[in-house]
Scaffold this active site. Sequence first.
Site, PDB file in Angstrom:
ATOM      1  N   GLY A   1     -49.009 -85.514  17.924  1.00 35.46           N
ATOM      2  CA  GLY A   1     -49.451 -86.799  18.461  1.00 35.46           C
ATOM      3  C   GLY A   1     -48.474 -87.285  19.520  1.00 35.46           C
ATOM      4  N   SER A   2     -48.322 -88.564  19.560  1.00 37.76           N
ATOM      5  CA  SER A   2     -47.532 -89.157  20.646  1.00 37.76           C
ATOM      6  C   SER A   2     -46.052 -88.826  20.578  1.00 37.76           C
ATOM      7  CB  SER A   2     -47.708 -90.675  20.639  1.00 37.76           C
ATOM      8  OG  SER A   2     -49.068 -90.971  20.821  1.00 37.76           O
TER       9      SER A   2
END
Lengths: 374, 640
Positions: free
Chosen positions: B323-324
């Site tokens: 993810g981020s």
Amino acid sequence: MLNSAIPERLQALPWLMLLTLLALGGFGLAVLYSAAGGHMRPWAFNQGIRFAIFFVMALAMSQVPLSWWLRAAYPAYGAVLLMLLGVEILGAVGGGSQRWLDLGIIRLQPSELMKIAIVLALARYFHYLPRVETQRWGSLIAPAILIGLPMALVMLQPDLGTALSIAFGGVVIVFLAGARMSLFVGGSAALVAAVPIAINFLHDYQRRRILIFLDPDADPLGAGYHITQSKIAIGSGGLSGKGFLSGTQSHLQYLPELHTDFIFATMAEEWGLLGMFFVLACYAILLGWGFSVALRARNPFARLTAAGLTCTLFFFVFVNLAMVMGFAPVVGIPLPLMSYGGSAMMTAMILIGILLSIDRQREETTIGEGPSSF
Amino acid sequence: MKLTSEAAREQMFTRRTLFVGAATGGLGLVLAGRMAYLSIFEQEKYKLLAEDNRVSVRLIPPRRGWIVDRNGKPLAVNQPDYRLELIPEQIADLEQTLADLTRLLRLPPEEIARIREAAATQPKYLPIQVASGISWNDFAAINVRLPDYDGVQPVRGFTRYYPDGQAVGHLLGYVGAPTREQYLAADRDPLYLHPAFRLGKDGIEKVLDVPLRGKAGARRVEVNARGRVIRELSTVNDTPGKTVKLTIDRDLQSFAARRLGPESGSVVVIDVWTGDVLTLVSMPAFDPNAFSDGISHKEWNTLMADDHNPLINKTVQGLYPPGSTFKPVTALAALEYGISPDATVHCPGAYYLGSHRFACWRRGGHGSVGLDKSIFQSCNVYYYTRGREIGIERIASMAKRLGLGHAYEGLSLPAQREGLVPTPEWKRRRYDKEWLTGETLNTAIGQGYMLTSPLQLAVMSARIASGRSVVPRLVSGGSTPGTIDVDPEHLARVRYAMGLTVNGPQGTAGRSRLPIPIQMAGKTGTAQVRALTSATRGANYRSIPWKYRDHGHFIAFAPVEEPRYAVSVVVEHGGGGSIAAAPIAKDVMTFLFAPEIATAALEKLEEGWGREAAQREAVAAAAARAAASAPADSEPIPDA
């Protein structure tokens, strides 16, 4: 004859043989002492008392007139046969094999007594058998029955070892009495041929013992265990043994029945080859004396009885030694005069008592009241 | 010959008697020969056999080496233990003995079944463990009765004990009795048959089994035919296994495990200069103590049935899209490509690739976004744009340099998973298809094919923090890592932006500032498990079934200016990284610098969810009921 002076009678006894007997018995006690871990109990003490009593009994028996043995032969045989029958019936009632009669004071094993009774009975039979009849086939019918009946009863118990020893004693007398040679040659051949059939009649455990005897390693922890451990005990003793009270096989319970059937192995471990030769020499002296008594005896009954009893004794010694050394299957035969146990000791001493009696009266050509043959 | 006269009869008797006598003499000589043969020629053989009979060598299993933490505090030790063994071949009546022992020891039926099965299948001379962990009272009671039980022997031994239980379950693994295959593989080493011998079966115990094992001792004893020991002859003591010193900090490990509390997740803490792994926690976990004596089917089934996967070491085996948390990697790749950190991208809330819409987590958009803001605000559009500019190969190259996409050799843990850094070449190999630009966009924000383990995230974070090619290690020692091939100025810029994530006014992890005068830098991340509509995000989050909720990630390092420790936290299905993972990272990081403050914070939390598991479940159930009835809090959840 009973009125001769006692010292004179004692002097007449075969002392070399008696000393050998004492040495053997005493050595047996020492081994039992060691087998119990250096204690008189539970074996050496009892056995010592027994040995002393039976030894005195044998000396007393040496004074019995030959005619008594002759007269007692058939009744004794009959009585023992009845006892065997009784044991068989009681055993059947009680369910399972039973080999002894509990007489309260002593647990009598009739099959033991039969070993002697069969010799006496057959000796008497041939004693009275006319010379000309000796080699006729018909004269063998009675001996066959005399041998066959007790054998069958003992086999039923089932006690193969004792049955064979009874047969052995009987056959030896038939042989020595002069039956045709062809009987024995043919008989041996027939016996060999019959072995496979006989094996079928054996109990499973007996058959297994024989198979394992042939290959003890096949079952080293089971039935082959006895033979294997016994050989280890004997072999590990070496020339002079591990020393008195130092046998590991016996003291650590690797050796089964170390005080009865396998007492020779117990002894061999601690005393080595020298001990074994000592024991062997003792038996050789006893047996040699027995044969000499037979050869010197002057009437058929005495001769046959002496030779028959000597052969019976030999049979026990040989089978036991062969067994502990891995030469014969484990058949449960004690070593006479050494193994712990009352019945076996009694049988051996009665046997010797009769031999002593014959030895003392070896010059008699006739027995008691009648002629040796009519 | 006719027996015509008495003389003839006597002669025949004499001859035959002499024949019989000679025969007996002959047989006597045969016996004498046999005696001589056995005792002279075969004496050696039988002497050895007699000695074999007499002397039994009883192995003494070696005491297993301790496992200690970086400060020498014990993580795995040996506890004295009273056990009872039986040797089937020495037991006359197994059933009777078992019945008696059952009464004395209150053995459960399944234990009896196990003993019976072992007695039926394994060699009869091998001891079977009847019971272990016997209390002193029971042990004494049995010892008194022992003379009645041939073949039953009391043994004083050791069992493995892990003071921290579940907290170290996945890290240390557990020990167990060797399997038949292991026994055969070890050349039928008799030690493997000893009922007290244990092998490392997982984790450190497995990987470092050889040094931990030590060498068996032996007791030469004189035994009788029934196996009973008569006396001791000589003893060679065992050589205990080596003590293994780990890089783990026991207190931190235990704290992190507690801090994860009821969550399913992992915490990894790495020293950014050395690669020393200070903490490697995966929760929920099994209690390795339960395995030391063999685990029951019931316990095992409970572990297997748990949807939180207590048997999986999530730190090295759990793979998640980063993810981020991956955005710093894309940022570094962009800087390396030559993009100025100050060059901005306009974020209207979505990015269009042809007709395909790539959304930003903030529907309204971030407006003008530079590199710093792209990190602390976690703007997707910025990364879609940069990703497309620089291409997948550069992103993948940076990811690999930062330690993603491969397992770490030399890390003393079994079953590491490599994760995945996708490239066009990989896609061709794997799917025989061409790489799509949209996939580059997804990869740039850490979604799509990308897979990382929590340990890899920690390593990535450590490399960003130190600029060194740190490789995680669990056993102290080894060389200091060199530098990675990334411009230090670029790293400094990314670190600065990550600092703003936590400490800046608009950072996504602003609520996870350290409560001490040390600043932590971080990056939040949320990995989608299943595409959730924005309606179910935020307000109605708790109405989603647990297993469909997003994974929350957080990577961090501190202090910002001169990093020492890197942390990665993954909370499975915990929701966003900022709400689920960042607070845990905050407390763990706080513990490193000020344990009292962190502990106080934790104790407060534990009041909420219950310290004990049972209590915890009750609290969770109550919370679930409350959530079902009461309106959920409507606070917006930042970050994607």
